[in-house]
Design a protein around this motif. Structure first.
Motif, PDB file in Angstrom:
ATOM      1  N   ASP A   2       0.825  -1.206   0.000  1.00  0.00           N
ATOM      2  CA  ASP A   2       0.000   0.000   0.000  1.00  0.00           C
ATOM      3  C   ASP A   2       0.862   1.260   0.000  1.00  0.00           C
ATOM      4  O   ASP A   2       2.094   1.201   0.035  1.00  0.00           O
ATOM      5  CB  ASP A   2      -0.967  -0.004   1.188  1.00  0.00           C
ATOM      6  CG  ASP A   2      -0.239  -0.090   2.529  1.00  0.00           C
ATOM      7  OD1 ASP A   2       0.955   0.252   2.583  1.00  0.00           O
ATOM      8  OD2 ASP A   2      -0.880  -0.509   3.518  1.00  0.00           O
ATOM      9  N   TRP A   4       1.359   3.527   2.245  1.00  0.00           N
ATOM     10  CA  TRP A   4       2.148   3.729   3.459  1.00  0.00           C
ATOM     11  C   TRP A   4       3.498   3.021   3.349  1.00  0.00           C
ATOM     12  O   TRP A   4       4.541   3.593   3.658  1.00  0.00           O
ATOM     13  CB  TRP A   4       1.369   3.212   4.660  1.00  0.00           C
ATOM     14  CG  TRP A   4       1.984   3.542   5.980  1.00  0.00           C
ATOM     15  CD1 TRP A   4       1.774   4.661   6.728  1.00  0.00           C
ATOM     16  CD2 TRP A   4       2.928   2.749   6.713  1.00  0.00           C
ATOM     17  NE1 TRP A   4       2.524   4.623   7.878  1.00  0.00           N
ATOM     18  CE2 TRP A   4       3.241   3.463   7.893  1.00  0.00           C
ATOM     19  CE3 TRP A   4       3.541   1.519   6.492  1.00  0.00           C
ATOM     20  CZ2 TRP A   4       4.128   2.975   8.843  1.00  0.00           C
ATOM     21  CZ3 TRP A   4       4.436   1.041   7.427  1.00  0.00           C
ATOM     22  CH2 TRP A   4       4.720   1.757   8.590  1.00  0.00           C
ATOM     23  N   GLU A   5       3.483   1.782   2.882  1.00  0.00           N
ATOM     24  CA  GLU A   5       4.722   1.010   2.763  1.00  0.00           C
ATOM     25  C   GLU A   5       5.637   1.589   1.691  1.00  0.00           C
ATOM     26  O   GLU A   5       6.866   1.658   1.866  1.00  0.00           O
ATOM     27  CB  GLU A   5       4.397  -0.446   2.439  1.00  0.00           C
ATOM     28  CG  GLU A   5       3.680  -1.179   3.563  1.00  0.00           C
ATOM     29  CD  GLU A   5       3.235  -2.569   3.148  1.00  0.00           C
ATOM     30  OE1 GLU A   5       3.438  -3.513   3.912  1.00  0.00           O
ATOM     31  OE2 GLU A   5       2.683  -2.692   2.036  1.00  0.00           O
ATOM     32  N   GLN A 105       3.968   9.686   4.763  1.00  0.00           N
ATOM     33  CA  GLN A 105       3.919   8.450   5.557  1.00  0.00           C
ATOM     34  C   GLN A 105       3.460   8.725   6.975  1.00  0.00           C
ATOM     35  O   GLN A 105       2.657   8.006   7.548  1.00  0.00           O
ATOM     36  CB  GLN A 105       5.297   7.786   5.549  1.00  0.00           C
ATOM     37  CG  GLN A 105       5.322   6.417   6.204  1.00  0.00           C
ATOM     38  CD  GLN A 105       6.114   6.442   7.507  1.00  0.00           C
ATOM     39  OE1 GLN A 105       6.084   7.430   8.234  1.00  0.00           O
ATOM     40  NE2 GLN A 105       6.804   5.358   7.794  1.00  0.00           N
ATOM     41  N   LEU A 108      -0.297   9.504   6.971  1.00  0.00           N
ATOM     42  CA  LEU A 108      -1.073   8.277   6.768  1.00  0.00           C
ATOM     43  C   LEU A 108      -1.052   7.401   8.011  1.00  0.00           C
ATOM     44  O   LEU A 108      -2.048   6.745   8.339  1.00  0.00           O
ATOM     45  CB  LEU A 108      -0.519   7.498   5.568  1.00  0.00           C
ATOM     46  CG  LEU A 108      -0.714   8.144   4.188  1.00  0.00           C
ATOM     47  CD1 LEU A 108      -0.014   7.315   3.112  1.00  0.00           C
ATOM     48  CD2 LEU A 108      -2.202   8.274   3.869  1.00  0.00           C
ATOM     49  N   PHE A 109       0.080   7.410   8.704  1.00  0.00           N
ATOM     50  CA  PHE A 109       0.211   6.647   9.941  1.00  0.00           C
ATOM     51  C   PHE A 109      -0.816   7.132  10.961  1.00  0.00           C
ATOM     52  O   PHE A 109      -1.513   6.345  11.601  1.00  0.00           O
ATOM     53  CB  PHE A 109       1.626   6.817  10.493  1.00  0.00           C
ATOM     54  CG  PHE A 109       1.919   6.006  11.723  1.00  0.00           C
ATOM     55  CD1 PHE A 109       2.440   4.729  11.621  1.00  0.00           C
ATOM     56  CD2 PHE A 109       1.681   6.523  12.983  1.00  0.00           C
ATOM     57  CE1 PHE A 109       2.712   3.983  12.760  1.00  0.00           C
ATOM     58  CE2 PHE A 109       1.955   5.792  14.121  1.00  0.00           C
ATOM     59  CZ  PHE A 109       2.471   4.513  14.011  1.00  0.00           C
ATOM     60  N   LYS A 111      -3.497   8.810  10.275  1.00  0.00           N
ATOM     61  CA  LYS A 111      -4.847   8.608   9.749  1.00  0.00           C
ATOM     62  C   LYS A 111      -5.356   7.196  10.013  1.00  0.00           C
ATOM     63  O   LYS A 111      -6.526   6.997  10.370  1.00  0.00           O
ATOM     64  CB  LYS A 111      -4.861   8.901   8.250  1.00  0.00           C
ATOM     65  CG  LYS A 111      -6.258   8.866   7.633  1.00  0.00           C
ATOM     66  CD  LYS A 111      -6.236   9.357   6.203  1.00  0.00           C
ATOM     67  CE  LYS A 111      -7.660   9.440   5.656  1.00  0.00           C
ATOM     68  NZ  LYS A 111      -7.683   9.999   4.292  1.00  0.00           N
ATOM     69  N   THR A 112      -4.479   6.212   9.846  1.00  0.00           N
ATOM     70  CA  THR A 112      -4.889   4.830  10.099  1.00  0.00           C
ATOM     71  C   THR A 112      -5.191   4.591  11.574  1.00  0.00           C
ATOM     72  O   THR A 112      -5.906   3.662  11.924  1.00  0.00           O
ATOM     73  CB  THR A 112      -3.792   3.833   9.650  1.00  0.00           C
ATOM     74  OG1 THR A 112      -2.567   4.146  10.315  1.00  0.00           O
ATOM     75  CG2 THR A 112      -3.576   3.912   8.146  1.00  0.00           C
ATOM     76  N   ALA A 113      -4.655   5.457  12.431  1.00  0.00           N
ATOM     77  CA  ALA A 113      -4.926   5.360  13.871  1.00  0.00           C
ATOM     78  C   ALA A 113      -6.146   6.194  14.262  1.00  0.00           C
ATOM     79  O   ALA A 113      -6.437   6.364  15.444  1.00  0.00           O
ATOM     80  CB  ALA A 113      -3.713   5.825  14.674  1.00  0.00           C
ATOM     81  N   ASN A 114      -6.854   6.716  13.223  1.00  0.00           N
ATOM     82  CA  ASN A 114      -8.067   7.519  13.437  1.00  0.00           C
ATOM     83  C   ASN A 114      -7.812   8.762  14.277  1.00  0.00           C
ATOM     84  O   ASN A 114      -8.649   9.163  15.085  1.00  0.00           O
ATOM     85  CB  ASN A 114      -9.176   6.669  14.077  1.00  0.00           C
ATOM     86  CG  ASN A 114      -9.630   5.528  13.185  1.00  0.00           C
ATOM     87  OD1 ASN A 114      -9.838   5.726  11.986  1.00  0.00           O
ATOM     88  ND2 ASN A 114      -9.762   4.349  13.749  1.00  0.00           N
ATOM     89  N   SER A 167      -7.609  10.826   0.183  1.00  0.00           N
ATOM     90  CA  SER A 167      -7.257   9.474   0.609  1.00  0.00           C
ATOM     91  C   SER A 167      -6.929   8.517  -0.529  1.00  0.00           C
ATOM     92  O   SER A 167      -6.427   7.421  -0.290  1.00  0.00           O
ATOM     93  CB  SER A 167      -8.399   8.875   1.448  1.00  0.00           C
ATOM     94  OG  SER A 167      -9.611   8.869   0.707  1.00  0.00           O
ATOM     95  N   HIS A 172      -2.046  10.801  -3.160  1.00  0.00           N
ATOM     96  CA  HIS A 172      -0.843  10.758  -2.325  1.00  0.00           C
ATOM     97  C   HIS A 172       0.408  11.009  -3.166  1.00  0.00           C
ATOM     98  O   HIS A 172       1.322  11.722  -2.735  1.00  0.00           O
ATOM     99  CB  HIS A 172      -0.731   9.413  -1.614  1.00  0.00           C
ATOM    100  CG  HIS A 172      -1.863   9.141  -0.676  1.00  0.00           C
ATOM    101  ND1 HIS A 172      -2.183   7.873  -0.246  1.00  0.00           N
ATOM    102  CD2 HIS A 172      -2.769   9.973  -0.095  1.00  0.00           C
ATOM    103  CE1 HIS A 172      -3.225   7.939   0.566  1.00  0.00           C
ATOM    104  NE2 HIS A 172      -3.592   9.198   0.662  1.00  0.00           N
TER     105      HIS A 172
END
Length: 200
Positions: A2, A4-5, A105, A108-109, A111-114, A167, A172
């Motif tokens: 994805d 992020w990676e 990154q 996004l980090f 964001k994935t943690a809300n 998103s 990105h």
């Protein structure tokens, strides 16, 4: 793989190159080049993780990135010295790539943690500039982020754009290119933040 990676890999390798090139400029020894390269590559992520409360042990799970970074820095020792006359001028570009990739990154980090949009912006800045700050301090240089030169502001912009809801992976990459272009234009034209002179 994805977004992020992908941005993690791009940022890590770009900052590893940036750190190693600075070490060569400062005439560091073998250990110094590897140390500065690794600290620049992984410093921002470590600072971000400490701030958001992620266990330090999570840092040691990045074995593949460690190996890639080690291989890339080792490659620099093999290349003929004449190439560095050309490569040295690319140091700012590699730094811009690392700044952009890690800013995205970091956002996004968060964001994935809300987390909130403000947390995304802070994560973008911490991840984007952290490694560069550590690199400059260890190299005895004034950190770019503390100059009047616009630096952290572009990382902040990346975090803001992602926080506003961009998103899709394509967006990105557009942000990634945008930050690099803005950073290079900043260097080219000497864009600066307002400076306040105080007599003490």
């Amino acid at each position: 793989m994805d977004s992020w990676e992908i941005f993690t890999i791009i940022g890590t390798l770009a900052f590893a190159l940036s750190g190693a090139l600075v070490a060569f400029e400062e005439k560091y020894d073998l250990f110094g080049v590897y140390t500065l390269g690794f600290i620049t590559a992984f410093g921002g992520g470590m600072i971000r993780n400490l701030v958001v409360g992620i266990p330090v042990a999570a840092f040691w799970t990045q074995t593949s990135l460690f190996l890639l970074t080690f291989a890339l820095i080792t490659l620099l020792f093999i290349l003929p010295p004449a190439l560095f006359k050309v490569w040295n001028r690319w140091g700012i570009f590699f730094d811009a790539v690392g700044l952009s990739a890690f800013a995205i990154q970091g956002a996004l980090f968060a964001k994935t943690a809300n987390e909130s949009i403000f947390a995304m912006m802070i994560a973008a800045v911490l991840t984007g500039v952290g490694g560069g700050v550590l690199r400059d301090v260890l190299a005895g240089r004034k950190p770019l982020v503390l100059h009047t030169d616009i630096y952290a502001g572009w990382a902040l912009l990346g975090g803001l754009l992602i926080g506003l809801g961009l998103s899709h992976p394509v967006s990105h990459y557009v942000i990634f290119v945008l930050i690099i272009v803005l950073r290079m234009l900043t260097v080219r034209y000497g864009w600066r933040l307002p400076r306040i002179e105080k007599v003490v």
